[in-house]
Every structure is written in structure tokens, then in C-alpha cells.
Scaffold this active site. Structure first.
Site, PDB file in Angstrom:
ATOM      1  N   ASP A 143       0.781  -1.233   0.000  1.00 41.91           N
ATOM      2  CA  ASP A 143       0.000   0.000   0.000  1.00 41.91           C
ATOM      3  C   ASP A 143       0.816   1.288   0.000  1.00 41.91           C
ATOM      4  O   ASP A 143       0.258   2.366   0.174  1.00 41.91           O
ATOM      5  CB  ASP A 143      -0.961   0.002   1.195  1.00 41.91           C
ATOM      6  CG  ASP A 143      -0.232   0.010   2.534  1.00 41.91           C
ATOM      7  OD1 ASP A 143       0.969  -0.305   2.564  1.00 41.91           O
ATOM      8  OD2 ASP A 143      -0.872   0.325   3.551  1.00 41.91           O
ATOM      9  N   GLU A 144       2.110   1.210  -0.206  1.00 45.82           N
ATOM     10  CA  GLU A 144       2.883   2.454  -0.251  1.00 45.82           C
ATOM     11  C   GLU A 144       4.150   2.276  -1.082  1.00 45.82           C
ATOM     12  O   GLU A 144       4.688   1.178  -1.207  1.00 45.82           O
ATOM     13  CB  GLU A 144       3.240   2.949   1.162  1.00 45.82           C
ATOM     14  CG  GLU A 144       4.058   1.984   1.982  1.00 45.82           C
ATOM     15  CD  GLU A 144       4.418   2.553   3.351  1.00 45.82           C
ATOM     16  OE1 GLU A 144       4.747   3.757   3.443  1.00 45.82           O
ATOM     17  OE2 GLU A 144       4.380   1.779   4.322  1.00 45.82           O
TER      18      GLU A 144
END
Length: 360
Positions: free
Chosen positions: A105-106
Site C-alpha cells: 500500500d505504499e
């Protein structure tokens, strides 16, 4: 004149929980915990509605349910998260090939030179976030600055669904005012230790010498000395496979009692599990790292045929601890997981990282 780097850190907002709310409209606007249940297990992610009650990732399901009686627990669907993560990553690659994923997610993006010929990293970040919303259906936040540490720090400023930029001329004054627990890489345990000696913000941290910080916090001392001055030279590094995922903690006082060792290891273990959940990876080899008061190092490992779940990992850590008597006081414990299930998936993950103990 050397060109100033332009780094974007994109961080999906409550990624796992947001995916569940997107796929199941009945969950929208409700407090959701991904992972765990009311009796056991650990929360991997919490929706913003759940966070208002104090529910956080790495919290036990039991504690989360006490904090939020209406909490809805859902099982993680890592294949779905990977599918959407890959869609998001394809958007990144339309702007630059210098993409360094930290987890599903990043990611960091170096857009100093970019494929769209846009000199503004701020405008690129806005466009990327807009496309993620339109094409994937999820909100993302972003931070923009001249190095990875500041970009990562900036992405938290206007969360959720916002972005912030830290310009070179503003960096040091910004960091001086920043609460110490807001620094990327300084988790709750380290922040509490710093507060005990009067370090509450960046300005306080800046008053201590590199020698003192290294003596007090081990090799992380140099990192702390540099980051508060806006110095972080690590480049965005794409196409490197993560080989292991680890957490460790250097103790303020050497530990010599078994009960203290178990308590200390439990903290390191919980941090490791939080990172494993966030990264969506599993590993077959569990390694216990021990640094003694004289700085001598020892490691003990055990490899499984199948990927062990968290309870089995903890049992193995205790087994490795008792494998051979510790004859000296312990300065540091680390727990690592290797032989990961993603070593062949080059497009899924970024550089190999050995994490210091602390929340990201």
C-alpha cells in the site's frame, strides 16, 4: 549545480479496510477491522471509522473489540490486495521507472526526471491520486520533498486523502517543530525512551551529539542525528527483491533475566507481525538475533516446510531462545523472517529492508 531530487511518497489510506468497504458497500461508513476476531488474533488494518475508537493495526482483536463494541471483523484477502496494488503500481510506472514499493500500500517515486515531462512533483502527485481514485476506486495520500524521509513524513500530514510538500528551505524548521513520535522510523517504544530524556520534538533531538545518540540508541543514533537535519541520502531503488523482513530493539539497560527477555522479545515480535501483515508476506525461516553487552552477536534459525502462522512464529522464537543458555546480559534482540513467499515476484516488492524496531 546539482539538481534537487523530487521524491513522492504515495500511501494508500487504510488500504486493506478501504478495499473491504469498496467491495462490500454494507461496510461503508462502519468501523471495520481486517484480521483477528473478538477472542484472538491481531488486527492487520483498521478503517478510519474504527480508528476514532482507538483501534490500530497490530492491536489484539480482543482489545480492539473492547475499544469499539460495534467493530466488524473481516478476514484478510491478500490476493485481492495484491491485485489492486499491482493496478496502482502500473499507474506509477506511467510516470517514472524509479518506483520503490515498501509494501502493498505504499511506495516511493523519484520524479526528478519523469515520463510526462512535468517539472512539478506536486502536480504529478495530484494527478496520480486522482487516477487511483478514478481507476481503482480508492483514496491515496502523498508527500513530496527532496528526500525519502521527508516525503514519507509529509504523506502523513494531510491524511486521509490529502497531500503535503516540504520544500528544502522549510525542512529544518519543519523538523524542529515535529513531535518526536511523528518521525518516520521512530515508533512508540523509541519515542517513549526519548521523552524520558527530554526529547519531545525535533528541536530537542537536535541538541544531542552524534556520540550521545549512538551510545544511547545504537546504530540508529546516526540516523536520528541526520534526519532531524534533513539529511537522508538513500535513493529510490526499484527492482530489488526483499529477501527478509525483520524487527529489532536495542535496550536502554542490558537484560539478564529470562522473564525480561521474554517481555522484550514479545514487543519485537508484535512489531514484526505488524510489518508482516502490512506487507502481505510470509516466510519459512525464523531467525532470532542476539547482541550481548560486549557487542558480540549470535543468531539461531529454524526453517519450516510450510509458512508458519504468527502463533507458530512466537513458539519458535521461544524455542530458539531456550535452544542454548544465554551466558551474558543481552543488549539487543531481533527477530527476522526469510525464505519469503514473494522472492520470485519481482514486480510485487521493492528493495530489501532491515527495519529498525519502531512504527513506520
Amino acid at each position: 549545480m546539482e539538481k534537487i531530487r523530487k521524491i513522492i511518497h504515495v500511501d494508500m489510506d487504510a488500504f486493506y479496510a478501504s478495499v473491504e468497504q469498496m467491495d462490500n458497500p454494507d461496510l461503508k461508513g462502519k468501523p471495520v477491522a481486517v484480521g483477528g476476531n473478538r477472542e484472538r488474533g491481531v488486527v492487520a488494518a483498521a478503517s478510519y471509522e474504527a480508528r476514532k475508537y482507538g483501534v490500530r493495526s497490530a492491536m489484539s482483536g480482543k482489545m480492539a473489540a473492547l475499544k469499539c463494541p460495534n467493530l466488524i471483523f473481516v478476514k484478510p484477502r491478500f490476493e485481492r490486495y495484491k491485485e489492486l496494488s499491482n493496478q496502482i503500481r502500473e499507474i506509477f510506472f506511467e510516470y517514472t521507472d524509479l518506483v520503490e514499493p515498501l509494501s502493498l500500500d505504499e511506495a516511493f517515486l523519484d520524479v526528478t526526471e519523469n515520463k510526462v515531462g512535468n517539472p512539478s512533483a506536486t502536480l504529478i502527485a495530484q494527478e496520480i491520486r486522482k487516477r487511483i481514485k478514478e481507476e481503482v476506486g480508492l483514496n491515496a495520500s502523498a508527500g513530496i520533498s527532496y528526500n525519502k524521509f521527508l516525503a514519507k513524513t509529509a504523506s502523513d500530514i494531510n491524511k486521509p486523502n490529502g497531500q503535503a510538500v516540504i520544500l528544502p528551505k522549510d525542512a529544518e524548521s519543519f523538523l524542529e517543530k515535529l513531535p518526536i513520535e511523528k518521525f518516520f522510523g521512530i515508533g512508540k517504544v523509541t519515542a517513549d525512551k526519548m521523552k524520558e530524556i527530554g526529547i519531545h520534538n525535533g528541536y530537542d533531538l537536535k541538541q544531542y551529539s552524534i556520540q550521545y545518540l549512538t551510545r544511547r540508541f545504537g546504530k540508529s543514533g546516526l540516523h536520528f542525528f541526520n534526519i532531524v537535519r534533513g539529511i537522508h541520502l538513500s535513493e529510490v531503488q526499484p527492482n530489488r527483491i526483499r529477501k527478509s523482513l525483520s524487527a529489532e530493539n536495542t535496550f536502554e539497560k542490558d537484560l539478564s533475566q529470562y522473564s525480561d527477555w521474554v517481555t522484550a522479545l514479545k514487543e519485537v515480535f508484535e512489531e514484526l507481525i505488524r510489518r508482516l501483515k502490512k506487507s502481505g508476506v510470509k516466510g519459512r525461516t525464523v531467525t532470532l538475533k542476539i547482541k550481548y553487552h560486549d557487542f558480540s552477536l549470535q543468531s539461531r534459525s529454524k526453517t519450516f516446510e510450510q509458512y508458519p502462522e504468527s502463533e507458530k512464529i512466537w513458539d519458535t522464537v521461544l524455542e530458539l531462545l531456550g535452544q542454548e543458555e544465554l551466558k551474558k546480559s543481552v543488549r539487543l534482540f531481533g527477530i527476522g523472517i526469510s525464505n519469503l513467499n514473494i522472492e520470485e515476484e519481482r514486480h510485487h516488492f521493492g528493495k530489501q529492508l532491515f527495519f529498525e524496531f519502531g512504527e513506520g
